[in-house]
Design a protein around this motif. Structure first.
Motif, short mmCIF file in Angstrom:
data_model
loop_
_atom_site.label_atom_id
_atom_site.label_comp_id
_atom_site.label_asym_id
_atom_site.label_seq_id
_atom_site.Cartn_x
_atom_site.Cartn_y
_atom_site.Cartn_z
N HIS A 211 28.03 -79.86 44.96
CA HIS A 211 27.30 -78.90 45.77
C HIS A 211 26.77 -79.60 47.01
CE1 HIS A 211 26.19 -75.57 42.63
NE2 HIS A 211 27.47 -75.88 42.62
N VAL A 212 26.82 -78.91 48.13
CA VAL A 212 26.23 -79.39 49.38
C VAL A 212 25.45 -78.25 50.01
CG1 VAL A 212 26.66 -80.27 51.71
CG2 VAL A 212 28.02 -81.12 49.80
N THR A 213 24.21 -78.54 50.39
CA THR A 213 23.42 -77.59 51.18
C THR A 213 23.36 -78.10 52.62
OG1 THR A 213 22.06 -76.83 49.35
CG2 THR A 213 21.17 -76.54 51.55
N SER A 214 23.78 -77.26 53.54
CA SER A 214 23.69 -77.57 54.96
C SER A 214 22.76 -76.55 55.60
CB SER A 214 25.06 -77.52 55.62
OG SER A 214 25.91 -78.54 55.10
N GLY A 215 21.83 -77.06 56.40
CA GLY A 215 20.86 -76.16 57.00
C GLY A 215 20.53 -76.54 58.42
N MET A 216 19.88 -75.60 59.11
CA MET A 216 19.46 -75.84 60.50
C MET A 216 18.07 -75.25 60.71
SD MET A 216 21.25 -72.93 62.84
CE MET A 216 20.82 -71.19 62.61
N LEU A 263 22.72 -82.09 52.45
CA LEU A 263 22.22 -82.68 51.21
C LEU A 263 23.20 -82.38 50.09
CD1 LEU A 263 19.57 -84.23 50.85
CD2 LEU A 263 18.64 -82.20 49.72
N SER A 264 23.58 -83.41 49.33
CA SER A 264 24.61 -83.22 48.32
C SER A 264 24.08 -83.46 46.91
CB SER A 264 25.80 -84.16 48.57
OG SER A 264 25.54 -85.46 48.08
N LYS A 270 21.54 -80.14 41.38
CA LYS A 270 22.02 -78.90 41.99
C LYS A 270 20.92 -77.85 42.02
CE LYS A 270 26.86 -79.58 40.61
NZ LYS A 270 27.98 -79.06 39.80
N LYS A 271 20.19 -77.78 40.92
CA LYS A 271 19.08 -76.84 40.89
C LYS A 271 17.99 -77.33 41.83
CE LYS A 271 15.91 -74.47 37.73
NZ LYS A 271 15.45 -74.35 36.31
N GLY A 272 17.63 -76.52 42.75
CA GLY A 272 16.60 -76.91 43.72
C GLY A 272 17.13 -77.66 44.92
N LEU A 273 18.48 -77.72 45.08
CA LEU A 273 19.06 -78.47 46.20
C LEU A 273 18.63 -77.86 47.53
CD1 LEU A 273 21.01 -80.85 46.75
CD2 LEU A 273 22.87 -79.19 46.85
N GLN A 274 18.64 -76.54 47.62
CA GLN A 274 18.25 -75.90 48.87
C GLN A 274 16.77 -76.11 49.16
OE1 GLN A 274 20.06 -72.10 49.97
NE2 GLN A 274 18.00 -71.29 50.38
N THR A 275 15.94 -76.09 48.12
CA THR A 275 14.51 -76.34 48.31
C THR A 275 14.27 -77.73 48.87
OG1 THR A 275 13.95 -74.84 46.51
CG2 THR A 275 12.29 -76.46 47.14
N ARG A 276 14.98 -78.72 48.31
CA ARG A 276 14.83 -80.09 48.80
C ARG A 276 15.34 -80.21 50.23
NH1 ARG A 276 12.09 -84.24 49.81
NH2 ARG A 276 13.15 -86.24 49.78
N ALA A 277 16.43 -79.50 50.55
CA ALA A 277 16.96 -79.51 51.92
C ALA A 277 15.93 -78.96 52.90
CB ALA A 277 18.25 -78.71 51.99
N GLU A 279 12.69 -79.06 52.56
CA GLU A 279 11.62 -80.05 52.70
C GLU A 279 12.00 -81.13 53.69
OE1 GLU A 279 11.14 -81.43 48.74
OE2 GLU A 279 10.01 -79.67 48.05
N LEU A 280 13.23 -81.64 53.57
CA LEU A 280 13.68 -82.68 54.50
C LEU A 280 13.78 -82.16 55.92
CD1 LEU A 280 16.48 -84.38 52.36
CD2 LEU A 280 14.32 -85.40 53.05
N LEU A 281 14.30 -80.94 56.06
CA LEU A 281 14.45 -80.37 57.39
C LEU A 281 13.10 -80.11 58.04
CD1 LEU A 281 16.63 -79.61 59.35
CD2 LEU A 281 16.76 -77.34 58.31
N ASN A 282 12.14 -79.63 57.27
CA ASN A 282 10.79 -79.42 57.80
C ASN A 282 10.17 -80.73 58.25
OD1 ASN A 282 10.74 -76.63 57.50
ND2 ASN A 282 9.97 -76.72 55.40
N ALA A 283 10.44 -81.81 57.50
CA ALA A 283 9.86 -83.11 57.83
C ALA A 283 10.36 -83.63 59.17
CB ALA A 283 10.16 -84.11 56.72
#
Length: 776
Positions: A211-216, A263-264, A270-277, A279-283
């Motif tokens: 799984h990979v979450t990509s965000g902007m 984030l991979s 996998k569970k919570g991958l988007q939530t962690r992404a 957090e990193l993006l907000n930081a």
């Protein structure tokens, strides 16, 4: 060669729009941070020639092997590094007209990779077919501080118009690989979310289920002041976007700062991958572009402090070596022993992004000398973790009793290369892995690595060699049949010198390792003998017999070892006599014609001469070089570096310089007409070797750093740094002296031009430069 990029000591500069070379520039100006990377694609739409590429480390797809027939032992799949989400994209409309440099009049253009600071900039002045003129300034980086993130600052200036600028930043996971079979796509959507100012897509790789979450997340500025925009959200399968419009008057500038995250599940559940992404993006969003840029500059300063090479008096040579070092440092950081170095790194798809023997043969020396010890140790542990898979690979081919054949190409230890002559015949890769263990221990002094990691790998490889040879009654020697050496322009040959030599050497070194284990780790050794069912009497005596009676083809008249049996049956016309229009051969000749020719793709016999140079006197090395180099076409990226080292050893200044420029500028100048597919990352380790081991004459022998520097006549000086067992040395050679500084508290034993010294901590040493140049 294509010499359209501007020479600069610290930058790669394209100062004019070259659409015909755009894919080359995209490769050369790629960015990475060890965990992800991307090619230098434009942010806005582009209808011209381009290879869109974004990559996430460790994420791959097992594509079905396609062959016309099937044979026992064939791998089930060919691994592919995946083109991941395009998070860079920002579609632009000017008064509802699409901004596309493929359709616009490009009035000025400058694209610039800043290697010193680790970022990419682009400045463009363009006129749309509808008449609007716009200036673009973009700057972006992939953070080596926050390694799952990157950021873009993208500005548009209304040069001659008033009206509207519409921007659509997006994340698009609906992508494919250029080399995918039947245009197959490898990602399935798991989930997505989009709001005003941000959005995320999570996708899963088919078959491997990564799984990979990509965000902007983005902010917008007008004339330097942040403004609020009313962004319309958009979503479709594997895609999210925000679209907003800003009214502008002539001279206004609109800037979007777009922060990205990839984030991979390799590193997060996998569970919570988007939530962690999120957090990193907000930081990083809170940090802002300027702070991320400053952190990037500071972090790269640390990298350059330990790995830079300085050449005074030759900008072309200087740019070349720094480009190679930059790409190596941004491709692999050594933080994770599950990762390795793909031949293209984060710059393209070719070779599947998998691990080859290139890592051990060409990259390990660079990381040994320029990075903390754990970095190169992790490269070795990568192979130890795959030992069981290597045993399974050998079992598929009929080998027994724990014999290990490491794969030619791999992601997870399984063989995934589908060319018979490479997969099953190019077995010298086993020797390269064994030699890397020796090289690591020789350099670091960490002999305890043998217990148990190094020993277990050496045992498996030695068992393979002992079963792979057979006794020839005719020759009364052990022979090795049906192999391909490093020269891939020869397939299915008998008794390739390099392969036989590595087999013999590995068996000998494994016996030495056993002696060390018995004396220093007796209990561990006894456990390993039991674990691996080692019959010391039978197996070890067989190894000793093979070592003593290994066959090597030799030409008495010329006094050289032959690349393989029957090599002298070939027409030995020098490569210099080939018509220019027929080069490179692999793009102009049939494979049948290449196989019947004498022409050598890369160092083969000379690879062994380099590795085991202590066993040959200088005249023997010279005979081999003078015989093989004239028929070598250097159509492998791994070829010029070895020839640079040997030419330097022999004092052949012109040839050493010619080969050095070829390896250092291989991608910048597109020597082999293939840079558009990606840069040759693993050969860049060879470029570092070419300089430090070639011009610097650096070796490690008997616990000492050996230096025999020679300097090209056109250079004023050069300097490089190495870390040797905790001592950080800077070696500077000029036309008159060799000056060495110890930037640590650790004393270092040296041998310079045959004389022994001890350089105490924080001291320096100066000796007279001795010319090694010969007339030949």
């Amino acid at each position: 060669m294509k010499q359209y990029l501007i020479n600069d000591e610290w930058k790669i500069v394209e100062d004019k729009f070259h659409p015909e070379y755009n894919k080359i520039s995209e490769s050369v100006m790629s960015l990475g941070n060890g965990r992800m990377g991307h090619r230098a694609n434009f942010e806005e739409q582009y209808s011209g020639e381009t290879l869109q590429g974004n990559y996430v480390a460790g994420i791959y797809y097992p594509d079905k092997t396609r062959v016309g027939w099937w044979k026992n032992g064939y791998p089930e799949y060919f691994a592919k590094v995946l083109n991941a989400a395009n998070w860079l994209g920002i579609d632009v409309r000017i008064n509802n007209n699409v901004l596309d440099l493929g359709q616009a009049e490009v009035k000025s253009f400058r694209r610039e990779l800043n290697m010193k600071e680790g970022h990419l900039t682009r400045t463009v002045a363009a006129k749309l077919p509808s008449g609007e003129e716009v200036s673009i300034h973009s700057q972006r980086l992939l953070s080596i501080v926050d390694s799952a993130t990157g950021v873009i600052r993208y500005s548009l200036k209304a040069t001659n118009f008033s009206g509207e600028i519409t921007l659509r930043p997006y994340v698009d996971f609906d992508v494919k690989n250029e080399d995918s079979n039947y245009d197959e796509k490898f990602w399935d959507e798991v989930g997505k979310e989009v709001n005003g100012g941000e959005g995320y897509v999570t996708a899963e790789v088919r078959k491997t289920f990564f799984h990979v979450t990509s965000g902007m997340k983005f902010r917008v500025l007008k004339n330097g002041e942040e403004i609020k925009v009313d962004a319309a959200t958009e979503e479709r399968n594997k895609y999210i976007a925000n679209t907003f419009t800003v009214k502008v008057s002539e001279g206004d500038e609109i800037t979007i700062e777009k922060f990205g995250v990839n984030l991979s599940s390799e590193y997060h559940p996998k569970k919570g991958l988007q939530t962690r992404a999120k957090e990193l993006l907000n930081a990083v969003y809170a940090k802002g572009f300027d702070r991320m840029l400053k952190e990037q500059i500071d972090a790269w300063a640390v990298k350059w402090e330990t790995s830079d090479i300085i050449i005074e008096g030759d900008v072309s040579a200087q740019q070349g070596i720094r480009f190679n070092i930059f790409q190596l440092n941004q491709t692999y950081t050594g933080e994770d022993e599950r990762l390795n170095i793909g031949p293209k790194g984060f710059t393209g798809e070719k070779y599947g992004g998998s691990t080859y023997w290139d890592t051990e043969a060409y990259c390990v020396p660079f990381y040994l000398a320029t990075a903390p010890q754990d970095v190169s140790r992790n490269l070795l542990l990568y192979r130890h973790k795959h030992l069981q898979k290597a045993i399974e690979n050998a079992e598929k081919l009929g080998f027994k009793n724990g014999a290990a054949l490491y794969p030619m190409v791999t992601m997870n230890g399984e063989e995934c290369h589908n060319e018979w002559e490479i997969t099953f015949e190019e077995i010298h890769r086993n020797g390269a892995i064994a030699f890397a263990i020796y090289d690591y221990i020789r350099y670091t002094g960490d002999q305890d690595y043998l217990a148990p990691y190094g020993f277990e790998v050496l045992l498996g490889i030695s068992r393979f060699w002992a079963q792979r040879v057979n006794w020839s009654e005719a020759k009364q020697k052990y022979v090795m049949l049906g192999v391909t050496g490093p020269n891939e322009y020869e397939n299915n040959v008998n008794n390739n010198f390099h392969t036989n030599r590595m087999a013999q050497w590995t068996l000998r070194y494994t016996l030495e390792a056993i002696d060390f284990m018995k004396k220093n780790h007796a209990d561990t050794y006894a456990e390993l003998v039991k674990k691996w069912n080692l019959d010391e009497t039978t197996e070890l005596s067989k190894w000793a017999d093979i070592i003593e009676k290994m066959y090597f083809p030799f030409d008495e008249k010329r006094g050289v070892f032959l690349q393989q049996d029957g090599f002298l049956d070939k027409d030995l016309t020098p490569a210099a006599q080939l018509p220019a229009e027929e080069r490179p051969l692999n793009k102009n000749w049939s494979w049948d014609r290449i196989l019947r020719s004498c022409y050598i793709k890369q160092a083969d016999t000379l690879q062994s001469i380099f590795l085991y140079e202590n066993e040959f006197d200088k005249e023997t090395i010279r005979r081999h070089f003078d015989f093989y180099e004239p028929i070598t076409v250097h159509e492998s990226s791994l070829s010029p570096c070895i020839h640079t080292i040997l030419a330097s050893t022999l004092g052949k200044e012109e040839k050493a310089y010619e080969m050095y420029l070829r390896t250092a500028r291989l991608d910048i100048d597109d020597y082999n007409s293939d840079t558009d597919e990606g840069c040759h990352i693993t050969s860049m380790g060879g470029t570092w070797m070419a300089f430090v081991m070639g011009f610097g004459g650096m070796r490690v022998r008997d616990g000492r750093v050996v230096l025999n520097p020679f300097i090209n006549k056109s250079w004023k000086s050069y300097a490089f740094r190495i870390n040797f067992r905790g001592a950080w040395l800077q070696i500077k050679a000029s036309q008159g002296t060799v000056y060495i500084e110890n930037h640590s508290d650790v004393a270092c034993p040296l041998n310079i031009y045959g004389n022994d010294y001890t350089l105490e901590g924080n001291q320096n040493l100066e000796v007279e430069h001795q010319s090694l140049i010969t007339k030949s």
